[in-house]
Write a protein that holds these residues in place. Sequence first.
Motif, mmCIF file in Angstrom:
data_model
loop_
_atom_site.group_PDB
_atom_site.id
_atom_site.type_symbol
_atom_site.label_atom_id
_atom_site.label_comp_id
_atom_site.label_asym_id
_atom_site.label_seq_id
_atom_site.Cartn_x
_atom_site.Cartn_y
_atom_site.Cartn_z
ATOM 1 N N TYR A 151 5.487 3.806 1.380
ATOM 2 C CA TYR A 151 5.002 2.501 0.946
ATOM 3 C C TYR A 151 5.038 1.543 2.141
ATOM 4 C CZ TYR A 151 4.910 3.869 -3.921
ATOM 5 O OH TYR A 151 4.594 4.488 -5.113
ATOM 6 N N TYR A 152 3.935 0.829 2.312
ATOM 7 C CA TYR A 152 3.794 -0.106 3.410
ATOM 8 C C TYR A 152 3.508 -1.508 2.878
ATOM 9 C CZ TYR A 152 2.794 4.160 6.102
ATOM 10 O OH TYR A 152 2.841 5.409 6.692
ATOM 11 N N CYS A 153 4.004 -2.517 3.574
ATOM 12 C CA CYS A 153 3.539 -3.867 3.306
ATOM 13 C C CYS A 153 2.688 -4.319 4.496
ATOM 14 C CB CYS A 153 4.679 -4.844 3.042
ATOM 15 S SG CYS A 153 5.788 -5.156 4.418
ATOM 16 N N PHE A 160 0.845 -1.178 0.000
ATOM 17 C CA PHE A 160 0.000 0.000 0.000
ATOM 18 C C PHE A 160 0.890 1.241 0.000
ATOM 19 C CE2 PHE A 160 -4.011 -2.098 0.838
ATOM 20 C CZ PHE A 160 -3.592 -3.334 1.313
ATOM 21 N N ARG A 161 0.300 2.367 -0.331
ATOM 22 C CA ARG A 161 1.065 3.603 -0.260
ATOM 23 C C ARG A 161 0.172 4.734 0.208
ATOM 24 N NH1 ARG A 161 2.177 4.940 -6.693
ATOM 25 N NH2 ARG A 161 0.079 5.758 -7.175
ATOM 26 N N GLN A 162 0.809 5.711 0.815
ATOM 27 C CA GLN A 162 0.076 6.880 1.294
ATOM 28 C C GLN A 162 0.900 8.126 1.044
ATOM 29 O OE1 GLN A 162 -1.321 6.606 5.360
ATOM 30 N NE2 GLN A 162 -2.928 8.088 4.959
ATOM 31 N N THR A 172 8.285 2.681 4.150
ATOM 32 C CA THR A 172 9.529 3.171 3.582
ATOM 33 C C THR A 172 9.193 4.282 2.580
ATOM 34 O OG1 THR A 172 11.608 2.533 2.488
ATOM 35 C CG2 THR A 172 9.615 1.416 1.734
ATOM 36 N N GLN A 173 9.938 5.367 2.643
ATOM 37 C CA GLN A 173 9.646 6.538 1.814
ATOM 38 C C GLN A 173 10.201 6.346 0.399
ATOM 39 O OE1 GLN A 173 7.996 9.623 2.598
ATOM 40 N NE2 GLN A 173 8.174 9.908 0.376
ATOM 41 N N VAL A 174 9.361 6.618 -0.575
ATOM 42 C CA VAL A 174 9.772 6.651 -1.980
ATOM 43 C C VAL A 174 9.507 8.057 -2.496
ATOM 44 C CG1 VAL A 174 9.289 5.814 -4.305
ATOM 45 C CG2 VAL A 174 9.366 4.205 -2.390
ATOM 46 N N GLU A 188 -3.754 3.808 -0.197
ATOM 47 C CA GLU A 188 -4.323 3.106 -1.348
ATOM 48 C C GLU A 188 -3.564 1.812 -1.618
ATOM 49 O OE1 GLU A 188 -3.937 4.894 -5.202
ATOM 50 O OE2 GLU A 188 -1.976 5.772 -4.746
ATOM 51 N N GLY A 189 -4.294 0.850 -2.132
ATOM 52 C CA GLY A 189 -3.684 -0.424 -2.483
ATOM 53 C C GLY A 189 -2.850 -0.317 -3.736
ATOM 54 N N VAL A 190 -1.703 -0.945 -3.722
ATOM 55 C CA VAL A 190 -0.787 -0.960 -4.869
ATOM 56 C C VAL A 190 -0.814 -2.329 -5.552
ATOM 57 C CG1 VAL A 190 1.640 -0.808 -5.554
ATOM 58 C CG2 VAL A 190 0.703 0.786 -3.848
ATOM 59 N N SER A 191 -0.594 -3.352 -4.759
ATOM 60 C CA SER A 191 -0.532 -4.710 -5.297
ATOM 61 C C SER A 191 -0.664 -5.694 -4.150
ATOM 62 C CB SER A 191 0.796 -4.926 -6.023
ATOM 63 O OG SER A 191 0.873 -6.228 -6.570
#
Length: 125
Positions: free
Chosen positions: A94-96, A37-39, A119-121, A46-49
């Motif tokens: 990004y979060y898992c 997920f990412r925020q 982790t920041q992207v 929001e869901g990424v994959s």
Amino acid sequence: QLQLVESGGGLVQPGGSLRLSCAGSGFTLGGYAIGWFRQAPGKEREGVSCITRSGGSIKYADSMKGRFTISRDNAKNTVYLQMNSLEPEDTAVYYCAADPSSGPCILGPAAYDYWGQGTQVTVSS
């Protein structure tokens, strides 16, 4: 203690690539579906994959299809997110997350019980 630890984030130029890793600590990641997920600031998570326990079923959010690839190596207790053709709009934390349910994985955050710290992207020139 069950922990998820993300790594691999950083600063990258538009068009560049990063590979994120999600490592399990204190439990066997293979018993869980894993979602990324990412925020972004001021936005909802929001869901990424996501990927099922066996890796046999995968989902991507529409805007990530063709650019992101999720995979897992249960022997290494790690799930990966390869991100290519990165755009400034991909900038986020990004979060898992882990879901103990069987069956198809879900891109909604409410389905997941355990979360990493993120982790920041940052995609910027």
